[in-house]
Design an enzyme around this catalytic site. Sequence first.
Site, PDB file in Angstrom:
ATOM      1  N   ASP A  47       0.788  -1.160   0.000  1.00 19.12           N
ATOM      2  CA  ASP A  47       0.029   0.023  -0.007  1.00 19.12           C
ATOM      3  C   ASP A  47       0.881   1.291   0.070  1.00 19.12           C
ATOM      4  OD1 ASP A  47      -2.614   1.311   0.340  1.00 19.12           O
ATOM      5  OD2 ASP A  47      -1.752   2.031   2.270  1.00 19.12           O
ATOM      6  N   GLU A  61       1.775   0.118  -4.877  1.00 20.10           N
ATOM      7  CA  GLU A  61       0.849   1.249  -5.090  1.00 20.10           C
ATOM      8  C   GLU A  61       1.706   2.359  -5.114  1.00 20.10           C
ATOM      9  OE1 GLU A  61      -3.183   3.458  -3.647  1.00 20.10           O
ATOM     10  OE2 GLU A  61      -1.940   2.592  -2.104  1.00 20.10           O
ATOM     11  N   ASP A 119      -2.937   5.937 -13.783  1.00 20.29           N
ATOM     12  CA  ASP A 119      -2.834   7.076 -15.114  1.00 20.29           C
ATOM     13  C   ASP A 119      -3.884   6.143 -15.950  1.00 20.29           C
ATOM     14  OD1 ASP A 119      -1.579   8.528 -13.682  1.00 20.29           O
ATOM     15  OD2 ASP A 119      -0.100   8.867 -15.695  1.00 20.29           O
ATOM     16  N   ASP A 152      -9.972   1.780  -3.967  1.00 21.62           N
ATOM     17  CA  ASP A 152      -9.902   3.313  -3.777  1.00 21.62           C
ATOM     18  C   ASP A 152     -10.972   4.082  -4.680  1.00 21.62           C
ATOM     19  OD1 ASP A 152      -7.993   3.634  -1.966  1.00 21.62           O
ATOM     20  OD2 ASP A 152      -6.432   3.244  -3.268  1.00 21.62           O
ATOM     21  N   GLN A 153     -10.985   3.804  -6.009  1.00 26.18           N
ATOM     22  CA  GLN A 153     -11.574   4.589  -7.001  1.00 26.18           C
ATOM     23  C   GLN A 153     -13.198   4.670  -7.083  1.00 26.18           C
ATOM     24  OE1 GLN A 153      -9.779   6.701  -8.493  1.00 26.18           O
ATOM     25  NE2 GLN A 153      -7.635   6.039  -8.001  1.00 26.18           N
ATOM     26  N   GLY A 202     -14.651   3.304  -3.609  1.00 27.08           N
ATOM     27  CA  GLY A 202     -14.723   3.664  -1.999  1.00 27.08           C
ATOM     28  C   GLY A 202     -14.530   5.153  -1.533  1.00 27.08           C
TER      29      GLY A 202
END
Length: 580
Positions: A244, A281, A307, A379-380, A382
């Site tokens: 992470d 990450e 990206d 992530d994208q 939540g």
Amino acid sequence: MLYEVWAPHAKRVTLHTDDGTHPMQPTPTRPGWWHREAPGTPDTRYGFALDDTPPLPDPRARRLPDGPDGRAAPIDPAHWKWQHPWPGRALPGAILYELHTGTFTQEGTFEAATHRLPHLAALGITHIELMPVCPFPGRHGWGYDGVAPWAVHEPYGGPDGLRRFVDAAHGHGLGVVLDVVHNHLGPSGNHLPAFGPYFTDRHQTPWGAAVNLDGPGSAEVRTYFIDSALAWLRDYRLDGLRLDAVHALADDGPRHFLADLSEAVDDLAERLGRPLFLIAESDRNDPATITPRPAGGLGLHAQWNDDFHHALHTALTGESQGYYADFAADPGQALTKTLRGGFFHDGTHSSFRGRPHGHPLDPATTPAHRLLGYAQTHDQIGNRALGDRLAARLSPGLLACAAALVLCAPFTPMLFMGEEWGARTPWQYFTDHTDPELAEAVRRGRRREFAAHGWPAEDVPDPQSPATRLRSCLDWDESHRTPHAELLAWYRQLIALRHTEPALTTPDWTDTAPTATPDRCVTFHRGPLLIAANLARTPAELPVPPTTRVLAAWRPLPPPDERGLLHLPPESAAILRTGG
């Protein structure tokens, strides 16, 4: 059994077990370490008292049956009898599936997740990427507030539950990758500072003081996290780790922590005789992260490529806020740039950061599998106010286009659980903090964050509400209903092609030749294959050779017309063989 602990600042350390207290002795050959032989069984509870403190759990506890604030229990990894031999499964050619144990099923346990493994095997997944499973206070959470990097969250099933899950996955031919957090520990239940200099104020992170990787006492701290990583891979037969936010691992020492970690993992792979890998990450867009150590890099084996996600997301949705702004200026160009060279920001100006960002990556020297490509992640999804997935606002056709672009791109593809059938259940931010003040602070902070972007406070889900977690659980019945079942069949078809068409997994991605038309038709090549995704609401015309053959299409395709043009229906995708 032997009990050991590193407590360099303590004047005395006392072992507390079920049968009493036992003064510990300094270890002559290991400065700062203490040891003691004492009786112990798997049912023993133990802790360490430092000088006059109450007993605290072992920093290297393998099991915390009563939670992060309770005493530890010893386990012997050698006691476990594996049912399925496992030679390992390497990253090249992989298809990853990100899975959160607590919401993959309503039950939220390893055992319940095991019953869904046949679905993943039939889908064609090669590796499950488990989100963090280290203990945290309460029952439910994302897992990134873990506070015991050696142990397994007891409500999920504890250490033996994880082993049973991994063993069952291996029985289905599935590898398992674990998301681990080395850059911080959660705000509640973190007892490491009492034992030694695990953290430093010399560096700051979004979570406060940084892990001490380069200051006094850092050698033991580095070893603590490296040994933890090796224990996951060795004792749980994992195939890899996802690291992470490695950009938050501040290290000004002579050799970066990540280089030491990657070397240790490579050495372990050689000893075990099976492939192991590390996936970073990182938001730095620095090719050194995935450059081999002999070539001057950190030696990690792959990294998430946000990206590509951002370019694909803006092309699909038209969103332009925040970090999407630069990608939304010309979504087609942004997407083709990432398909051609991996990074969009490769030294270009980032308006979100207010400065130039990133470095160029050379596809000629970087195998394609070293970058992970995806349309959705925890992530994208939540970190949106409502945790809404792409399926909440895109047509089935556009979801099919996203699938084709991810699964046929040069990169290692990764799906987020439920994506394969276009799940419409949200995946929201939820917590179960046992500290009322912390719970309220998180609640207020979440609402304040999104209020700044125009969201009414009452619309932002309460992280502490059990309903927020329940809304985030997958609805498995959904996968059998229209249009979800059709989308699931499409994913299976694309994944089958990826397994059978060598051109889709070749490490060489120098000849993708991506293009994007002003009317939103994206194409690129993988050897003799042409991948086409028409994101527009009008048909697209593609010039194709007369020998072109359709391998897969979301909607039925008419044959090329007399001009040699293939008419691709609106919001649809196709994989074509144009040669070979």
